[in-house]
Write a protein that holds these residues in place. Sequence first.
Motif, PDB file in Angstrom:
ATOM      1  N   LYS A  90       0.683  -1.445   0.148  1.00 56.58           N
ATOM      2  CA  LYS A  90       0.116   0.010   0.047  1.00 56.58           C
ATOM      3  C   LYS A  90       1.200   1.323   0.066  1.00 56.58           C
ATOM      4  CE  LYS A  90      -4.160   0.767   1.019  1.00 56.58           C
ATOM      5  NZ  LYS A  90      -4.501   0.377   0.646  1.00 56.58           N
ATOM      6  N   GLY A 101      -8.732   1.534  -1.178  1.00 57.96           N
ATOM      7  CA  GLY A 101      -9.661   0.324  -1.073  1.00 57.96           C
ATOM      8  C   GLY A 101     -10.056  -0.454  -2.702  1.00 57.96           C
ATOM      9  N   ASP A 104      -7.526  -1.337  -5.096  1.00 58.34           N
ATOM     10  CA  ASP A 104      -6.697  -2.790  -4.645  1.00 58.34           C
ATOM     11  C   ASP A 104      -7.769  -3.432  -5.422  1.00 58.34           C
ATOM     12  OD1 ASP A 104      -4.615  -1.629  -3.403  1.00 58.34           O
ATOM     13  OD2 ASP A 104      -5.893  -1.690  -1.192  1.00 58.34           O
TER      14      ASP A 104
HETATM   15  P1  ATP Z   1     -13.054   6.432  -0.680  1.00 59.41           P
HETATM   16  O1  ATP Z   1     -12.914   7.470  -1.559  1.00 59.41           O
HETATM   17  O2  ATP Z   1     -13.298   5.037  -1.800  1.00 59.41           O
HETATM   18  O3  ATP Z   1     -13.975   6.190   0.906  1.00 59.41           O
HETATM   19  P2  ATP Z   1     -10.655   5.779   0.830  1.00 59.41           P
HETATM   20  O4  ATP Z   1      -9.885   6.495   0.937  1.00 59.41           O
HETATM   21  O5  ATP Z   1     -11.820   7.520   1.752  1.00 59.41           O
HETATM   22  O6  ATP Z   1     -11.848   5.748  -0.523  1.00 59.41           O
HETATM   23  P3  ATP Z   1      -9.959   3.960   2.129  1.00 59.41           P
HETATM   24  O7  ATP Z   1      -8.576   3.908   2.094  1.00 59.41           O
HETATM   25  O8  ATP Z   1     -10.042   3.331  -0.093  1.00 59.41           O
HETATM   26  O9  ATP Z   1     -10.895   4.837   1.643  1.00 59.41           O
HETATM   27  O10 ATP Z   1     -11.340   2.540   2.527  1.00 59.41           O
HETATM   28  C1  ATP Z   1     -11.341   2.638   3.705  1.00 59.41           C
HETATM   29  C2  ATP Z   1     -11.525   1.567   4.944  1.00 59.41           C
HETATM   30  O11 ATP Z   1     -11.808   0.452   3.968  1.00 59.41           O
HETATM   31  C3  ATP Z   1     -11.598   1.594   5.764  1.00 59.41           C
HETATM   32  O12 ATP Z   1     -11.818   1.580   7.256  1.00 59.41           O
HETATM   33  C4  ATP Z   1     -10.279  -0.157   5.934  1.00 59.41           C
HETATM   34  O13 ATP Z   1     -10.423  -0.895   6.811  1.00 59.41           O
HETATM   35  C5  ATP Z   1     -10.630  -0.045   4.717  1.00 59.41           C
HETATM   36  N1  ATP Z   1     -10.494  -1.397   3.739  1.00 59.41           N
HETATM   37  C6  ATP Z   1     -10.654  -2.848   3.043  1.00 59.41           C
HETATM   38  N2  ATP Z   1     -10.256  -3.004   1.992  1.00 59.41           N
HETATM   39  C7  ATP Z   1      -9.055  -2.031   2.448  1.00 59.41           C
HETATM   40  C8  ATP Z   1      -7.669  -2.069   1.078  1.00 59.41           C
HETATM   41  N3  ATP Z   1      -7.683  -3.134   0.460  1.00 59.41           N
HETATM   42  N4  ATP Z   1      -7.723  -0.766   1.352  1.00 59.41           N
HETATM   43  C9  ATP Z   1      -8.108  -0.006   2.642  1.00 59.41           C
HETATM   44  N5  ATP Z   1      -9.073   0.171   3.014  1.00 59.41           N
HETATM   45  C10 ATP Z   1      -9.833  -1.195   3.210  1.00 59.41           C
END
Ligand code: ATP
Length: 297
Positions: A90, A101, A104
């Motif tokens: 990551k 996420g 990924d």
């Molecule tokens: P988005 O803009 O899609 O909401 P984000 O950047 O706000 O993305 P992510 O970091 O993608 O959020 O994901 C947030 C939550 O999803 C975390 O609480 C994490 O535990 C869960 N999660 C599940 N799978 C993953 C992954 N592969 N990578 C990151 N977080 C993940």
Amino acid sequence: MNTVKVLAPAKLNLALDVVGVLPNGYHDLDMIMQTVDLYETIILRKSQNLTLTLPGSRVPAGATNTAYKAALAFFHYTGLLAGVDMEIRKAVPVRAGMAGGSADAAGVLVGLNALYGAKLSMSELCAIGAGIGADVPFALVGGTCRVKGVGDLIKALPPMPECWFVVVMPSFGISTPEAFAKYDQVGSSVHPDCAAQEQAIRQGDLAGICSAFGNALEECSGAVETPHIREILDGAGALASSMTGSGAAVFGLFDSREQAAAARDILKQEYRQVYLVRPCKGGARVLPPLRRGKAAR
Ligand code: ATP
């Protein structure tokens, strides 16, 4: 081919508007999204089992992980009786609004498609991805797009003009469902004009793109450091600044690399996670296999 390596880019929202609520209760969005050259690296190896490791990351590697869900959905859709060992390095901050996420999940889908020669089309991958997360279809398509609905209606736009982004991730992240719940209570005074921004992108007009910057979730997100970070970015010469997605990352757009680098250096004194990135074309992509001669050099 027993192994594939995939690069899956993060995204920024140049504009994010909430335009209504859909009959199913989800928020109806209008957004301009841009992939940037900050990549998750995903390595997939053919296996009889289904395993996931995320070296150095605290993100849970179990069945709730988007990568794990994507692998299950791929095998379910194709009917292949096979497995995969997945390693994700990551690089995209978590709970940042940069869709790490989703990147990924998208990376696992394109990687498995190549690894098993399944020849699924982009629209099939997007349909599978939409079942995993709202941003997964965009993470597959990438580049510069107008995205509507819950993330399922994607229109590819021409690449945006050359520019640099400085992205700052504060010390704590934001939960997307909580940000939307808060929006329902308090609403927003910010509603960016996505149609105007689309037009500016089509015309290669960076000033027009910047004047239509905005994020309807910014006021309600609870990311208390956003105004402070934006003030520093604006003071350092950003042409526009905004929170991305539901936060908590905040970014500024610069038309000069030198100014962007100077802004990054200022912000590095206060924040640990600061990135200087550029717009990139396309979404998650499989890297060509290294030839022996090249690997040895
Ligand atoms: P988005 O803009 O899609 O909401 P984000 O950047 O706000 O993305 P992510 O970091 O993608 O959020 O994901 C947030 C939550 O999803 C975390 O609480 C994490 O535990 C869960 N999660 C599940 N799978 C993953 C992954 N592969 N990578 C990151 N977080 C993940």
